[in-house]
Design a protein around this motif. Structure first.
Motif, PDB file in Angstrom:
ATOM      1  N   PRO A  59      10.200  -5.918  15.752  1.00 38.13           N
ATOM      2  CA  PRO A  59       9.780  -5.202  14.546  1.00 38.13           C
ATOM      3  C   PRO A  59       8.432  -5.713  14.051  1.00 38.13           C
ATOM      4  O   PRO A  59       8.208  -6.922  13.962  1.00 38.13           O
ATOM      5  N   GLY A  60       7.541  -4.792  13.777  1.00 35.57           N
ATOM      6  CA  GLY A  60       6.255  -5.184  13.229  1.00 35.57           C
ATOM      7  C   GLY A  60       5.132  -4.290  13.684  1.00 35.57           C
ATOM      8  O   GLY A  60       5.231  -3.587  14.687  1.00 35.57           O
ATOM      9  N   PHE A  61       4.059  -4.324  12.907  1.00 35.91           N
ATOM     10  CA  PHE A  61       2.907  -3.481  13.190  1.00 35.91           C
ATOM     11  C   PHE A  61       1.987  -4.104  14.236  1.00 35.91           C
ATOM     12  O   PHE A  61       1.403  -3.397  15.054  1.00 35.91           O
ATOM     13  N   PHE A  62       1.843  -5.404  14.215  1.00 36.22           N
ATOM     14  CA  PHE A  62       0.932  -6.073  15.145  1.00 36.22           C
ATOM     15  C   PHE A  62       1.415  -5.916  16.584  1.00 36.22           C
ATOM     16  O   PHE A  62       0.632  -5.597  17.478  1.00 36.22           O
ATOM     17  N   THR A  63       2.705  -6.134  16.815  1.00 38.85           N
ATOM     18  CA  THR A  63       3.229  -5.985  18.179  1.00 38.85           C
ATOM     19  C   THR A  63       3.162  -4.523  18.623  1.00 38.85           C
ATOM     20  O   THR A  63       2.954  -4.250  19.812  1.00 38.85           O
ATOM     21  N   ASP A  64       3.337  -3.580  17.694  1.00 41.37           N
ATOM     22  CA  ASP A  64       3.177  -2.169  18.042  1.00 41.37           C
ATOM     23  C   ASP A  64       1.735  -1.886  18.466  1.00 41.37           C
ATOM     24  O   ASP A  64       1.490  -1.143  19.415  1.00 41.37           O
ATOM     25  N   VAL A  89       7.909   4.847  26.418  1.00 39.43           N
ATOM     26  CA  VAL A  89       8.239   3.857  27.450  1.00 39.43           C
ATOM     27  C   VAL A  89       9.215   4.455  28.453  1.00 39.43           C
ATOM     28  O   VAL A  89       9.074   4.275  29.667  1.00 39.43           O
ATOM     29  N   ARG A  90      10.189   5.198  27.965  1.00 38.41           N
ATOM     30  CA  ARG A  90      11.185   5.801  28.854  1.00 38.41           C
ATOM     31  C   ARG A  90      10.522   6.789  29.806  1.00 38.41           C
ATOM     32  O   ARG A  90      10.735   6.744  31.017  1.00 38.41           O
ATOM     33  N   VAL A 132      10.464   2.251  11.877  1.00 38.30           N
ATOM     34  CA  VAL A 132      11.502   2.904  12.679  1.00 38.30           C
ATOM     35  C   VAL A 132      10.892   4.030  13.517  1.00 38.30           C
ATOM     36  O   VAL A 132      11.196   4.173  14.707  1.00 38.30           O
ATOM     37  N   LEU A 133      10.005   4.826  12.914  1.00 39.07           N
ATOM     38  CA  LEU A 133       9.356   5.917  13.640  1.00 39.07           C
ATOM     39  C   LEU A 133       8.530   5.383  14.809  1.00 39.07           C
ATOM     40  O   LEU A 133       8.575   5.938  15.917  1.00 39.07           O
ATOM     41  N   ALA A 134       7.805   4.308  14.589  1.00 38.42           N
ATOM     42  CA  ALA A 134       6.994   3.718  15.665  1.00 38.42           C
ATOM     43  C   ALA A 134       7.892   3.223  16.795  1.00 38.42           C
ATOM     44  O   ALA A 134       7.562   3.397  17.976  1.00 38.42           O
ATOM     45  N   ALA A 135       9.027   2.610  16.451  1.00 37.69           N
ATOM     46  CA  ALA A 135       9.938   2.104  17.479  1.00 37.69           C
ATOM     47  C   ALA A 135      10.548   3.250  18.288  1.00 37.69           C
ATOM     48  O   ALA A 135      10.589   3.193  19.523  1.00 37.69           O
ATOM     49  N   VAL A 136      10.992   4.307  17.611  1.00 38.14           N
ATOM     50  CA  VAL A 136      11.617   5.437  18.314  1.00 38.14           C
ATOM     51  C   VAL A 136      10.595   6.160  19.193  1.00 38.14           C
ATOM     52  O   VAL A 136      10.859   6.453  20.365  1.00 38.14           O
ATOM     53  N   ALA A 137       9.430   6.457  18.634  1.00 39.05           N
ATOM     54  CA  ALA A 137       8.396   7.153  19.405  1.00 39.05           C
ATOM     55  C   ALA A 137       7.925   6.284  20.574  1.00 39.05           C
ATOM     56  O   ALA A 137       7.734   6.781  21.691  1.00 39.05           O
ATOM     57  N   TRP A 168       0.813  -1.206   0.000  1.00 35.16           N
ATOM     58  CA  TRP A 168       0.000   0.000   0.000  1.00 35.16           C
ATOM     59  C   TRP A 168       0.855   1.267   0.000  1.00 35.16           C
ATOM     60  O   TRP A 168       0.610   2.201  -0.745  1.00 35.16           O
ATOM     61  N   LEU A 169       1.915   1.303   0.849  1.00 30.98           N
ATOM     62  CA  LEU A 169       2.748   2.501   0.982  1.00 30.98           C
ATOM     63  C   LEU A 169       4.036   2.454   0.167  1.00 30.98           C
ATOM     64  O   LEU A 169       4.581   3.494  -0.175  1.00 30.98           O
ATOM     65  N   GLY A 170       4.555   1.286  -0.069  1.00 27.61           N
ATOM     66  CA  GLY A 170       5.865   1.154  -0.690  1.00 27.61           C
ATOM     67  C   GLY A 170       6.898   0.771   0.358  1.00 27.61           C
ATOM     68  O   GLY A 170       6.642   0.812   1.565  1.00 27.61           O
ATOM     69  N   LEU A 171       8.087   0.402  -0.124  1.00 27.59           N
ATOM     70  CA  LEU A 171       9.131  -0.108   0.767  1.00 27.59           C
ATOM     71  C   LEU A 171       9.620   0.926   1.768  1.00 27.59           C
ATOM     72  O   LEU A 171       9.602   0.697   2.977  1.00 27.59           O
ATOM     73  N   TRP A 172      10.110   2.080   1.288  1.00 29.55           N
ATOM     74  CA  TRP A 172      10.755   3.036   2.175  1.00 29.55           C
ATOM     75  C   TRP A 172       9.784   3.676   3.173  1.00 29.55           C
ATOM     76  O   TRP A 172      10.136   3.821   4.352  1.00 29.55           O
ATOM     77  N   PRO A 173       8.588   4.061   2.762  1.00 31.51           N
ATOM     78  CA  PRO A 173       7.659   4.575   3.780  1.00 31.51           C
ATOM     79  C   PRO A 173       7.298   3.521   4.844  1.00 31.51           C
ATOM     80  O   PRO A 173       7.127   3.855   6.017  1.00 31.51           O
TER      81      PRO A 173
END
Length: 160
Positions: free
Chosen positions: A84-89, A43-44, A33-38, A22-27
Motif C-alpha cells: 500500500p502506498g503511492f511511492f511504490t505505485d 499485471v495480470r 484501492v483503485l490504484a491497486a485494482v487497476a 489535500w484530498l481527504g481521508l476517503w478519496p
C-alpha cells in the motif's frame, strides 16, 4: 539495504499525510484501492502476454531470456502494487509500460557482463542431413519372461 526498509515506510507515510491532507481521508483511501485494482489488472494481462511470449520462444527453440526478463519485471511491478502506498505505485508504473520496460532491460543488460558461454553444436550425418541422436539401448532377449499383466506396476503402493 537497511536504509531501504527504513526509508520506504517513511516516504509512504509522508505521502499518505500529504495526499490525505489535500484530498481527504476517503478519496485518498479510494485512490489507493483503485490504484491497486487497476495495477493488478494490468499485471495480470501483461503477465499472460509474457507467458505467451515465453511459450512461443520455447516452441520455436528461441532464446527465453527476453520473455523471462519481462516476466520478472512484471512480477516486481505486481509486488510493488501490492504494497500500500503511492511511492511504490509510482515505482511500479514504468515496469508496466512495455517501451519503458524494454528501456530498463536495455540499461540493465548494458551493465551485465557474461563471464563464459558454452555453445554446443550438432554434427550432421553425412548423407540425408539428419541429426545424430546419442543414446543407449538395452536389448531384451526373446526368452525373457513376459511382463506381468493386471497387477500393480510397482510404481504405486497397492491399496491396503
Amino acid at each position: 539495504m537497511l536504509a531501504l526498509f527504513v526509508l520506504l515506510p517513511l516516504i509512504e507515510i509522508a505521502l499518505f499525510v500529504l495526499v490525505g491532507g489535500w484530498l481527504g481521508l476517503w478519496p485518498t483511501l479510494g485512490l489507493v484501492v483503485l490504484a491497486a485494482v487497476a495495477g493488478m489488472a494490468l499485471v495480470r494481462n501483461q503477465g499472460f502476454a509474457a507467458l505467451r511470449d515465453l511459450q512461443r520462444s520455447a516452441q520455436g527453440m528461441g532464446d527465453p531470456a527476453r520473455p523471462l526478463a519481462h516476466g520478472a519485471l512484471i512480477v516486481l511491478a505486481g509486488f510493488l502494487l501490492l504494497l500500500p502506498g503511492f511511492f511504490t505505485d509510482l515505482l511500479a508504473l514504468p515496469l508496466l509500460v512495455p517501451p519503458l520496460r524494454r528501456l530498463i532491460l536495455r540499461q540493465l543488460a548494458a551493465r551485465v557482463v557474461v563471464a563464459s558461454a558454452t555453445v554446443r553444436t550438432t554434427r550432421r550425418w553425412p548423407g540425408p542431413g539428419a541429426d545424430i541422436i546419442d543414446g543407449e539401448a538395452t536389448e531384451i532377449p526373446p526368452e525373457a519372461p513376459p511382463l506381468p499383466r493386471n497387477r500393480p506396476s510397482g510404481w504405486t503402493n497397492p491399496p491396503e
